[in-house]
Scaffold this motif. Sequence first.
Motif, short mmCIF file in Angstrom:
data_model
loop_
_atom_site.label_atom_id
_atom_site.label_comp_id
_atom_site.label_asym_id
_atom_site.label_seq_id
_atom_site.Cartn_x
_atom_site.Cartn_y
_atom_site.Cartn_z
N GLU A 12 0.83 -1.21 0.00
CA GLU A 12 0.00 0.00 0.00
C GLU A 12 0.86 1.26 0.00
O GLU A 12 0.59 2.21 -0.72
N ARG A 13 1.95 1.25 0.81
CA ARG A 13 2.85 2.41 0.83
C ARG A 13 3.50 2.62 -0.52
O ARG A 13 3.59 3.75 -1.01
N LEU A 14 3.95 1.53 -1.15
CA LEU A 14 4.62 1.67 -2.45
C LEU A 14 3.63 2.09 -3.54
O LEU A 14 3.97 2.90 -4.41
N ARG A 15 2.43 1.55 -3.50
CA ARG A 15 1.43 1.92 -4.52
C ARG A 15 1.07 3.39 -4.45
O ARG A 15 0.80 4.02 -5.46
N SER A 16 1.05 3.94 -3.24
CA SER A 16 0.64 5.34 -3.08
C SER A 16 1.81 6.31 -3.17
O SER A 16 1.61 7.52 -3.24
N ALA A 17 3.04 5.80 -3.19
CA ALA A 17 4.22 6.67 -3.24
C ALA A 17 4.41 7.24 -4.65
O ALA A 17 4.16 6.56 -5.65
N PRO A 18 4.87 8.48 -4.72
CA PRO A 18 5.17 9.05 -6.04
C PRO A 18 6.48 8.49 -6.57
O PRO A 18 7.34 8.06 -5.80
N LEU A 19 6.63 8.48 -7.88
CA LEU A 19 7.93 8.14 -8.46
C LEU A 19 8.93 9.21 -8.03
O LEU A 19 8.54 10.35 -7.72
N THR A 20 10.21 8.87 -8.01
CA THR A 20 11.22 9.80 -7.49
C THR A 20 11.87 10.67 -8.56
O THR A 20 12.94 11.23 -8.34
N TYR A 21 11.23 10.77 -9.72
CA TYR A 21 11.75 11.57 -10.82
C TYR A 21 10.55 12.07 -11.63
O TYR A 21 9.45 11.53 -11.52
N ALA A 22 10.77 13.08 -12.44
CA ALA A 22 9.65 13.69 -13.16
C ALA A 22 9.49 13.20 -14.60
O ALA A 22 8.39 13.22 -15.14
N ALA A 23 10.56 12.76 -15.23
CA ALA A 23 10.55 12.46 -16.67
C ALA A 23 10.04 11.05 -16.96
O ALA A 23 10.74 10.25 -17.58
N VAL A 24 8.83 10.76 -16.54
CA VAL A 24 8.26 9.42 -16.73
C VAL A 24 8.13 9.12 -18.22
O VAL A 24 7.61 9.92 -18.99
N GLY A 25 8.68 7.99 -18.62
CA GLY A 25 8.64 7.57 -20.02
C GLY A 25 9.87 7.96 -20.82
O GLY A 25 10.02 7.55 -21.96
N ALA A 26 10.77 8.72 -20.24
CA ALA A 26 11.94 9.20 -20.98
C ALA A 26 12.92 8.09 -21.35
O ALA A 26 13.72 8.26 -22.26
N SER A 27 12.85 6.93 -20.69
CA SER A 27 13.78 5.84 -21.05
C SER A 27 13.48 5.31 -22.45
O SER A 27 14.33 4.70 -23.07
N GLY A 28 12.29 5.56 -22.94
CA GLY A 28 11.92 5.12 -24.28
C GLY A 28 12.14 6.17 -25.35
O GLY A 28 11.77 5.98 -26.50
N THR A 29 12.79 7.27 -25.00
CA THR A 29 13.04 8.34 -25.96
C THR A 29 14.54 8.43 -26.25
O THR A 29 15.35 7.76 -25.62
N SER A 31 16.56 10.91 -25.67
CA SER A 31 17.39 11.69 -24.74
C SER A 31 16.88 11.57 -23.32
O SER A 31 15.68 11.56 -23.07
N ALA A 32 17.81 11.48 -22.41
CA ALA A 32 17.49 11.42 -20.98
C ALA A 32 17.43 12.83 -20.42
O ALA A 32 17.98 13.77 -21.00
N PRO A 33 16.78 12.97 -19.29
CA PRO A 33 16.74 14.30 -18.67
C PRO A 33 18.14 14.76 -18.25
O PRO A 33 19.00 13.94 -17.94
N ALA A 34 18.33 16.06 -18.22
CA ALA A 34 19.62 16.63 -17.81
C ALA A 34 19.92 16.24 -16.37
O ALA A 34 19.02 16.15 -15.54
N GLY A 35 21.20 15.99 -16.10
CA GLY A 35 21.64 15.68 -14.75
C GLY A 35 21.59 14.21 -14.39
O GLY A 35 21.90 13.83 -13.26
N TYR A 36 21.21 13.36 -15.32
CA TYR A 36 21.13 11.92 -15.08
C TYR A 36 22.20 11.19 -15.88
O TYR A 36 22.49 11.57 -17.02
N ARG A 37 22.74 10.16 -15.30
CA ARG A 37 23.65 9.26 -16.01
C ARG A 37 22.81 8.35 -16.89
O ARG A 37 21.76 7.89 -16.48
N THR A 38 23.28 8.08 -18.10
CA THR A 38 22.52 7.21 -18.99
C THR A 38 23.27 5.90 -19.23
O THR A 38 24.51 5.86 -19.19
#
Length: 184
Positions: A12-29, A31-38
């Motif tokens: 329940e805690r994990l289901r209700s927790a937000p993801l820890t990053y904003a660029a959801v779906g960017a792994s399929g594009t 370019s990765a968001p700035a400041g992240y190792r790829t």
Amino acid sequence: MATSPIPPRRLERLRSAPLTYAAVGASGTASAPAGYRTVHEERVLQRLDLDGAAEDLLTWRVHQRAGLRVAASTPRAAPGAVVDMRLGPGPLSVRIPCRVVCVVEEADRRGFAYGTLPGHPESGEELFLLRRGADGRITFTITAFSRPATALARVGGPVGTVVQDAMTRRYLAALDRLVGRPPS
């Protein structure tokens, strides 16, 4: 080896927790968001059965074969499913909680991406994708972006990078090692 269920309160805690990053779906594009190792690694598999390889991937067997202990909210990766993995021995293990953000189920492409949840040492997303080429060969690609999310990961610095790279290699090798093994 079957996955374990996640205890109800933790689930329940994990289901209700937000993801820890904003660029959801960017792994399929591209370019990765700035400041992240790829990370972008791929391997042409020896096995030629896309359906079997996809089943091993989508039912967490690749992660188990790579050395993780896996507890999941669903036996198969599905959008919104939670997976709570552990790496390392017993009480010294590191928790790796993630949520599936997309699943790919096309004729010649199968896979999924998951994103990190609070408690994961890194923040980011990882895509596991199988692709059958015109020659029938299957390429397994892993694309990820991440940055340290916990004090331990920040202090560990290069050690985290070494562990992530080693796990990527283990995932890539796991599918060929699963050939001919019945699901457990």
